[in-house]
Write an enzyme that holds these catalytic residues in place. Structure first.
Site, PDB file in Angstrom:
ATOM      1  N   ARG A  53       0.841  -1.136   0.029  1.00  0.00           N
ATOM      2  CA  ARG A  53       0.154  -0.074  -0.058  1.00  0.00           C
ATOM      3  C   ARG A  53       0.936   1.389  -0.162  1.00  0.00           C
ATOM      4  O   ARG A  53       0.559   2.344  -0.607  1.00  0.00           O
ATOM      5  CB  ARG A  53      -0.890   0.067   1.179  1.00  0.00           C
ATOM      6  CG  ARG A  53      -0.484  -0.118   2.561  1.00  0.00           C
ATOM      7  CD  ARG A  53      -1.244   0.206   3.699  1.00  0.00           C
ATOM      8  NE  ARG A  53      -0.666   0.449   4.965  1.00  0.00           N
ATOM      9  CZ  ARG A  53      -0.337  -0.436   5.796  1.00  0.00           C
ATOM     10  NH1 ARG A  53      -0.268  -1.611   5.212  1.00  0.00           N
ATOM     11  NH2 ARG A  53       0.479  -0.123   7.045  1.00  0.00           N
ATOM     12  N   HIS A  63       6.489  -5.650   4.693  1.00  0.00           N
ATOM     13  CA  HIS A  63       5.179  -5.805   5.449  1.00  0.00           C
ATOM     14  C   HIS A  63       4.161  -6.300   4.476  1.00  0.00           C
ATOM     15  O   HIS A  63       3.984  -5.510   3.213  1.00  0.00           O
ATOM     16  CB  HIS A  63       4.675  -4.549   6.111  1.00  0.00           C
ATOM     17  CG  HIS A  63       5.543  -4.219   7.002  1.00  0.00           C
ATOM     18  ND1 HIS A  63       5.755  -2.709   7.166  1.00  0.00           N
ATOM     19  CD2 HIS A  63       6.055  -4.830   8.296  1.00  0.00           C
ATOM     20  CE1 HIS A  63       6.450  -2.467   8.509  1.00  0.00           C
ATOM     21  NE2 HIS A  63       6.672  -3.523   9.248  1.00  0.00           N
ATOM     22  N   HIS A  94       5.027 -10.630   8.593  1.00  0.00           N
ATOM     23  CA  HIS A  94       3.750 -10.979   8.895  1.00  0.00           C
ATOM     24  C   HIS A  94       3.097 -12.110   8.162  1.00  0.00           C
ATOM     25  O   HIS A  94       2.801 -13.210   8.563  1.00  0.00           O
ATOM     26  CB  HIS A  94       2.796  -9.929   8.980  1.00  0.00           C
ATOM     27  CG  HIS A  94       3.273  -8.820   9.920  1.00  0.00           C
ATOM     28  ND1 HIS A  94       3.542  -9.009  11.309  1.00  0.00           N
ATOM     29  CD2 HIS A  94       3.582  -7.467   9.719  1.00  0.00           C
ATOM     30  CE1 HIS A  94       4.078  -7.848  11.913  1.00  0.00           C
ATOM     31  NE2 HIS A  94       4.226  -7.035  10.894  1.00  0.00           N
ATOM     32  N   ASP A 150       9.493  -6.635  16.579  1.00  0.00           N
ATOM     33  CA  ASP A 150       8.563  -5.696  15.763  1.00  0.00           C
ATOM     34  C   ASP A 150       8.513  -4.374  16.610  1.00  0.00           C
ATOM     35  O   ASP A 150       9.033  -3.725  16.746  1.00  0.00           O
ATOM     36  CB  ASP A 150       7.279  -6.440  15.284  1.00  0.00           C
ATOM     37  CG  ASP A 150       6.505  -5.505  14.486  1.00  0.00           C
ATOM     38  OD1 ASP A 150       6.718  -4.429  14.056  1.00  0.00           O
ATOM     39  OD2 ASP A 150       5.454  -6.062  13.913  1.00  0.00           O
TER      40      ASP A 150
HETATM   41 ZN   LIG Z   1       6.844  -3.964  11.264  1.00  0.00          ZN
END
Ligand SMILES: [Zn+2]
Length: 461
Positions: A210, A231, A268, A319
């Protein structure tokens, strides 16, 4: 800092994926293991290590500045609180931190990471510019702050400067509160070249699909070298927006349109479908899981059994820094799946590897090394001379049969599971009073005594 001991001897050490007895570890002048020899008696000139020895793990995903926010986002002040409201509040920290504060916060974090069993940290580094959004006179000022912090603590650092161009799939530019993050492909490549140090390497990163244009992602992949992190699919909203903008799910888009290979590490990858896992496995890319943060932010649970079965390289990251020790991350990783599936030992493979802890640890050892760009890692010749000494005098680990020690470290670990840590042949402090004092001073400068103010009604969340 203690002098280098060229010969170390441990009563037990994790060599080749299992405990071996009476292990001699020899450090070369380059800070790497020159020889690792199990089943020998201690030579007279060797330093005897007082406990079982494990290799250090790589913390494959860190945003050091977010350490200043850990523990300060645990109060709900409106009807709804999720990743996006947390992010807007986290930006409040990002907009305030000065270079010396970043160094102080990161150095304290890195000492904590060493104490938590990490000897290398991958910094997914997107805080780049001055408070007003203009570049510093030296555009790498905040990169140097992280390099200096890693030097202060004595941890290895893989710096990953981040490509960050826009606020969303259809947004032409960044939001005003993202002004410190703005980078082009050229900026990222220059930042990658700007950092040096004996324990410092650099790769590159893309914030997310994004936040970067497709053509920029492809250009960065082509023009850069070293690990490339991104990510991806952390949030269902991101999956929905990606589908609307590209007709692909995020991991699907990467598999179809990006040159995925072993350089790529998908951070993730929470929301996947089986076809995406197959595609990532076929390309050889890795996945970085951050169970503590994913739990804290309510991201969802990844398809861990799917990733494990497909043989995809896996790593873990701290993180947002709410958790800073790998035993806790591995426990959360497994417990999330047990709760989801109402089964036990989900990560184990009964025929090949019945120990959940051992299977996860071995996968994270290899996957973390790949995420940080190391070809050799662990207690083997040619790998950097890093190790951890397990704190077996702690009441939590006493009395365990030797073969179950790693299971105990992961599932019934003491608060401080490691007594000592070595990086590149040198013992590193696991507590440091002056680093802690500088952290306290930075926190006092950042926060009023009551902590961050609650959001006012009508503020975006
Ligand atoms: Zn991160």
């Amino acid at each position: 800092m203690a002098a280098v001991s060229p010969r170390l001897w441990a009563p037990r050490a994790w060599v080749g994926g299992r405990w071996r007895d009476r292990v001699l570890l020899e450090v070369g002048g380059d800070g790497r293991w020159s020889e690792v020899t199990p089943e020998v008696d201690a030579p007279e000139d060797a330093e005897t290590i007082d406990g079982p020895v494990l290799p250090g793990l790589v913390d494959a995903h860190s945003h050091a500045f977010q350490r200043a926010f850990a523990g300060l986002a645990e109060r709900r002040d409106s009807a709804h609180d999720d990743f996006w409201s947390w992010r807007d509040r986290m930006y409040g920290v990002a907009l305030r931190i000065a270079p010396e504060q970043l160094r102080a916060i990161a150095a304290h974090l890195y000492v904590e990471l060493l104490a938590g069993g990490y000897t290398q940290v991958c910094e997914f580094h997107y805080l780049q510019h001055d408070l007003d959004g203009h570049p510093y006179a030296d555009p790498a000022t905040l990169s140097h702050a992280l390099v200096d912090a890693a030097g202060d603590a004595g941890i290895g650092l893989t710096l990953l400067p981040v490509l960050y161009e826009r606020a969303g799939f259809t947004a032409p530019a960044l939001r005003p509160d993202q002004r410190r993050f703005a980078t082009s492909v050229d900026d990222v490549l220059a930042l990658q070249q700007a950092v040096r140090g004996p324990l410092v390497t650099a790769g590159v990163a893309v914030h997310s699909l994004r936040a970067a244009r497709p053509e920029s992602i492809l250009a960065l992949a082509e023009r850069s070298s070293g690990p490339l992190h991104i990510h991806v699919a952390e949030q269902t909203a991101e999956v929905d927006e990606c589908l609307a903008a590209t007709s692909c799910r995020p991991i699907e888009w990467l598999a179809r349109h990006a040159p995925l290979d072993a350089r790529w590490h998908l951070v993730h990858a929470t929301h996947s479908v089986p076809g995406e896992i197959e595609a990532v496995a076929a390309k050889g890319a890795g996945v970085v899981l951050c169970p503590g943060t994913e739990g804290n932010l309510g991201d969802g649970l990844s398809d861990l059994p799917g990733w494990l079965a497909a043989g995809v390289p896996l790593a873990i990251g701290s993180d947002s820094q709410v958790t800073r020790a790998w035993p806790e991350e591995l426990r959360w990783l497994e417990y999330g799946q047990r709760l989801r599936l109402r089964r036990r030992n989900v990560s184990a493979a009964p025929e090949a590897e019945p120990s959940t802890a051992r299977r996860l640890f071995e996968r994270m050892l290899a996957g973390g090394a790949a995420a940080a760009g190391f070809e050799r890692w662990g207690l083997q010749r040619g790998a950097r001379a890093d190790l951890l000494v397990v704190e077996t005098s702690d009441p939590a680990l006493r009395g365990l049969p030797p073969d179950h020690l790693l299971d105990g470290v992961v599932f019934t670990a003491p608060a401080r599971p490691f007594a000592r840590a070595m990086v590149a042949g040198r013992w590193r402090p696991l507590r440091d009073g002056s680093i802690a004092d500088r952290f306290d001073a930075a926190m006092q400068a950042l926060w009023p005594p009551g902590g961050p103010p609650a959001r006012r009604k009508g503020e975006r969340g």
